[in-house]
Scaffold this motif. Structure first.
Motif, short mmCIF file in Angstrom:
data_model
loop_
_atom_site.label_atom_id
_atom_site.label_comp_id
_atom_site.label_asym_id
_atom_site.label_seq_id
_atom_site.Cartn_x
_atom_site.Cartn_y
_atom_site.Cartn_z
N LEU A 140 0.81 -1.22 0.00
CA LEU A 140 0.00 0.00 0.00
C LEU A 140 0.85 1.28 0.00
N TYR A 179 -4.89 7.71 0.48
CA TYR A 179 -5.88 7.11 1.38
C TYR A 179 -6.71 8.19 2.05
N THR A 185 -1.28 10.89 1.20
CA THR A 185 -0.50 9.91 0.44
C THR A 185 0.41 9.16 1.40
N GLU A 186 0.41 7.85 1.32
CA GLU A 186 1.24 7.03 2.21
C GLU A 186 2.72 7.26 1.92
N ARG A 245 -8.16 3.67 7.88
CA ARG A 245 -7.88 4.28 6.59
C ARG A 245 -8.49 3.49 5.45
N TYR A 263 -7.50 2.90 1.70
CA TYR A 263 -6.50 3.08 0.65
C TYR A 263 -7.16 2.90 -0.70
N THR A 299 -5.80 0.20 -5.04
CA THR A 299 -4.75 -0.65 -4.50
C THR A 299 -4.40 -1.79 -5.46
N ASP A 347 -10.27 -0.98 -3.60
CA ASP A 347 -9.80 -0.27 -2.41
C ASP A 347 -9.44 -1.27 -1.29
#
Length: 306
Positions: free
Chosen positions: A174, A179, A190-191, A204, A206, A209, A233
């Motif tokens: 991920l 997210y 943004t991760e 969360r 995401y 994915t 997702d």
């Protein structure tokens, strides 16, 4: 060969699936919910709350929930829809899937009732195939619009996974994705991390994915791989200590040994025209691993000796 149906003490039916290597799964007709999945070493892969209660108005805090036709509390429906609180039936004609002919597959079905139509005015058929093979549990949900007008819905397979210690777990696949953070009014981020690790509450969604996500449990030297199609997702959730104590059906310390990583279609609701059908797929599998950073394909994971 018919599926093995066991009556619970309260009279509710439970389906037991098994396969030759020794793994097993248990499914309730109430909610179409998987409440146990044990691997060939009889290790439980599914989390069940120490305070889990069975009530017709709620899903059990355990296993794999079916969240349909919504996942959030954005309408007058109950927060995660009603599929997880209804009594499902065995599906004897799961067309177009081939009929199940063994004790390791079961087909379930949920149809709209007159009561459902009062709160969600759309006629549907929701089918679910649950299949067990060595080291693998597969769910194939299908939603068919049996109405004369289109409708839209969101869908989530909510997976309560059993882990050894949440602080020793990491989720890969991920990274770099956007997210929605449900703890911050669904603000979009943004991760930035190269893997998700856990030191506090997380909730969360995401977006967009990949088809494979890995949950790496360092203490158990085991990796659970989630593969999915039709569910773009992923939801990652752990309540941590304060929220765990506030949940009536959740043990105060249960957050230490559970993690939800869910297959989902949330950001873009699925739209079905009359008599159209949507199909999703989720596959959970496990591999022993000493370390598998960046190796989401189990065939490439370093296998440790027992």
């Amino acid at each position: 060969m018919p599926v093995n149906i066991v009556q619970e003490g309260d009279g509710s039916p439970r389906i037991v699936l098994s396969e030759p290597s020794g793994s097993s799964a248990e499914v309730l007709l109430h909610g179409g919910q998987v409440v146990s999945w044990k691997n060939e070493r009889r290790e439980e892969m599914i989390f069940m709350s120490s305070k889990a209660v069975r009530r017709s108005s709620k899903a059990i805090r355990s296993g794999i929930h079916i969240n349909f036709p919504q996942f959030t509390n954005s309408s007058s429906l109950e927060q995660h829809g009603f599929a997880s609180t209804r009594l499902w039936s065995l599906d004897s004609s799961p067309s177009p899937l081939p009929p199940a002919s063994n004790q390791s597959t079961v087909d379930l079905m949920l149809e709209s009732t007159e009561d459902d139509l009062k709160i969600w005015p759309h006629r549907f058929e929701l089918r679910l195939r649950i299949s067990l093979t060595a080291g693998k549990l597969t769910l194939i949900p299908r939603v068919r619009n049996t109405d004369n007008k289109p409708f839209s819905f969101t869908f989530v397979l909510c997976n309560y996974l059993s882990v050894s210690d949440i602080s020793e777990v990491r989720v890969e696949g991920l990274e770099t994705l956007d997210y929605f953070d449900n703890l911050l009014q669904k603000e979009r981020f943004t991760e930035q991390a190269d893997a998700i690790t856990f030191d506090g509450e997380i909730d969360r969604v995401y977006l967009s994915t990949p088809t494979k996500i890995a949950v790496i449990d360092h203490e158990k030297k085991r990796t659970l791989v989630l593969r999915k199609d039709g569910l773009p997702d992923a939801v990652v959730w752990n309540p941590w200590d304060k929220k765990a104590k506030a949940l009536p059906d959740f043990g105060d310390e249960d957050y230490n040994t559970m993690l939800c990583v869910n297959s989902a279609a949330i950001e873009a609701p699925i739209v079905l025209k009359p008599f159209e059908e949507w199909k999703g797929r989720q596959e959970l599998s496990t591999v022993l691993s000493s370390y598998c950073s960046g190796q989401l394909d189990p065939r490439r994971v370093l296998v440790s000796a027992e």
